[in-house]
Scaffold this motif. Structure first.
Motif, short mmCIF file in Angstrom:
data_model
loop_
_atom_site.label_atom_id
_atom_site.label_comp_id
_atom_site.label_asym_id
_atom_site.label_seq_id
_atom_site.Cartn_x
_atom_site.Cartn_y
_atom_site.Cartn_z
N ALA A 25 8.47 17.55 -14.31
CA ALA A 25 8.92 16.17 -14.53
C ALA A 25 8.97 15.40 -13.22
CB ALA A 25 10.29 16.17 -15.21
N ARG A 26 9.45 16.06 -12.16
CA ARG A 26 9.47 15.40 -10.85
C ARG A 26 8.06 15.04 -10.39
NH1 ARG A 26 13.88 19.39 -8.75
NH2 ARG A 26 15.74 18.15 -9.14
N SER A 27 7.15 15.98 -10.53
CA SER A 27 5.76 15.74 -10.14
C SER A 27 5.14 14.62 -10.97
CB SER A 27 4.93 17.01 -10.31
OG SER A 27 5.36 17.99 -9.41
N ALA A 44 3.67 11.01 -9.65
CA ALA A 44 2.30 10.61 -9.96
C ALA A 44 2.28 9.30 -10.74
CB ALA A 44 1.59 11.71 -10.76
N LEU A 45 3.15 9.18 -11.73
CA LEU A 45 3.19 7.95 -12.51
C LEU A 45 3.65 6.76 -11.66
CD1 LEU A 45 4.63 9.38 -15.83
CD2 LEU A 45 2.33 8.45 -15.49
N GLY A 46 4.57 7.01 -10.76
CA GLY A 46 5.01 5.95 -9.85
C GLY A 46 3.88 5.47 -8.97
N SER A 47 3.07 6.40 -8.48
CA SER A 47 1.91 6.03 -7.65
C SER A 47 0.90 5.24 -8.46
CB SER A 47 1.25 7.28 -7.08
OG SER A 47 2.13 7.93 -6.18
N SER A 81 -1.60 0.10 -9.91
CA SER A 81 -1.89 -0.88 -10.95
C SER A 81 -1.30 -2.24 -10.61
CB SER A 81 -1.35 -0.40 -12.30
OG SER A 81 -2.04 0.73 -12.73
N MET A 82 -0.08 -2.24 -10.09
CA MET A 82 0.55 -3.51 -9.71
C MET A 82 -0.24 -4.19 -8.60
SD MET A 82 2.93 -4.08 -11.80
CE MET A 82 3.71 -5.45 -11.00
N GLN A 83 -0.71 -3.40 -7.63
CA GLN A 83 -1.51 -3.97 -6.54
C GLN A 83 -2.82 -4.53 -7.08
OE1 GLN A 83 -0.52 -4.45 -3.30
NE2 GLN A 83 -2.36 -5.71 -3.26
N ALA A 84 -3.46 -3.81 -7.97
CA ALA A 84 -4.71 -4.29 -8.57
C ALA A 84 -4.46 -5.58 -9.34
CB ALA A 84 -5.31 -3.22 -9.48
N SER A 85 -3.33 -5.65 -10.03
CA SER A 85 -2.99 -6.86 -10.78
C SER A 85 -2.77 -8.05 -9.83
CB SER A 85 -1.74 -6.63 -11.61
OG SER A 85 -1.35 -7.80 -12.28
N ARG A 86 -2.09 -7.81 -8.73
CA ARG A 86 -1.89 -8.86 -7.73
C ARG A 86 -3.23 -9.32 -7.15
NH1 ARG A 86 2.72 -5.72 -6.69
NH2 ARG A 86 1.68 -4.52 -5.08
N ASN A 87 -4.08 -8.36 -6.86
CA ASN A 87 -5.40 -8.70 -6.31
C ASN A 87 -6.22 -9.53 -7.29
OD1 ASN A 87 -4.76 -7.32 -3.99
ND2 ASN A 87 -5.87 -5.46 -4.57
N ALA A 88 -6.18 -9.16 -8.55
CA ALA A 88 -6.89 -9.94 -9.57
C ALA A 88 -6.31 -11.34 -9.67
CB ALA A 88 -6.83 -9.23 -10.92
#
Length: 99
Positions: free
Chosen positions: A69-71, A75-78, A83-90
């Motif tokens: 669960a920690r791993s 991974a999901l946080g990364s 995804s958030m960065q890609a959304s900002r870039n778009a």
């Protein structure tokens, strides 16, 4: 004996929980853990000695699930951050494309 059927139910739920975690079904794993918890508590502070080996195995499985669960959370946080960065870039591109 009531406790014998309880420990077997706990064991079956633990194995189902382990499988859910292995395939990333964290919602199902949470549901199983919540259902299992009262059963574990019903064994009391001093469960019968004949259940101790099975309880140790359950504890070992739980420790592995916690690590998984920690791993998964990392991974999901990364993935979320990417995804958030890609959304900002778009969004930036769309802002620039309008001019």
């Amino acid at each position: 004996m009531q406790n014998a059927s309880t420990i077997e139910r706990i064991w079956a739920m633990t194995k189902d929980l382990e499988q859910a975690a292995a395939v990333g079904e964290w919602e199902r794993a949470t549901q199983l853990a919540m259902e299992r918890s009262p059963l574990l508590m019903s064994l009391g502070a001093q469960p019968p000695q004949e259940f101790m080996a099975r309880l140790r195995m359950i504890h070992e499985i739980d420790a592995r699930i916690v690590e998984a669960a920690r791993s998964a959370q990392v991974a999901l946080g990364s993935e979320y951050q990417a995804s958030m960065q890609a959304s900002r870039n778009a969004g930036r591109y769309l802002s620039m494309a309008r001019y």
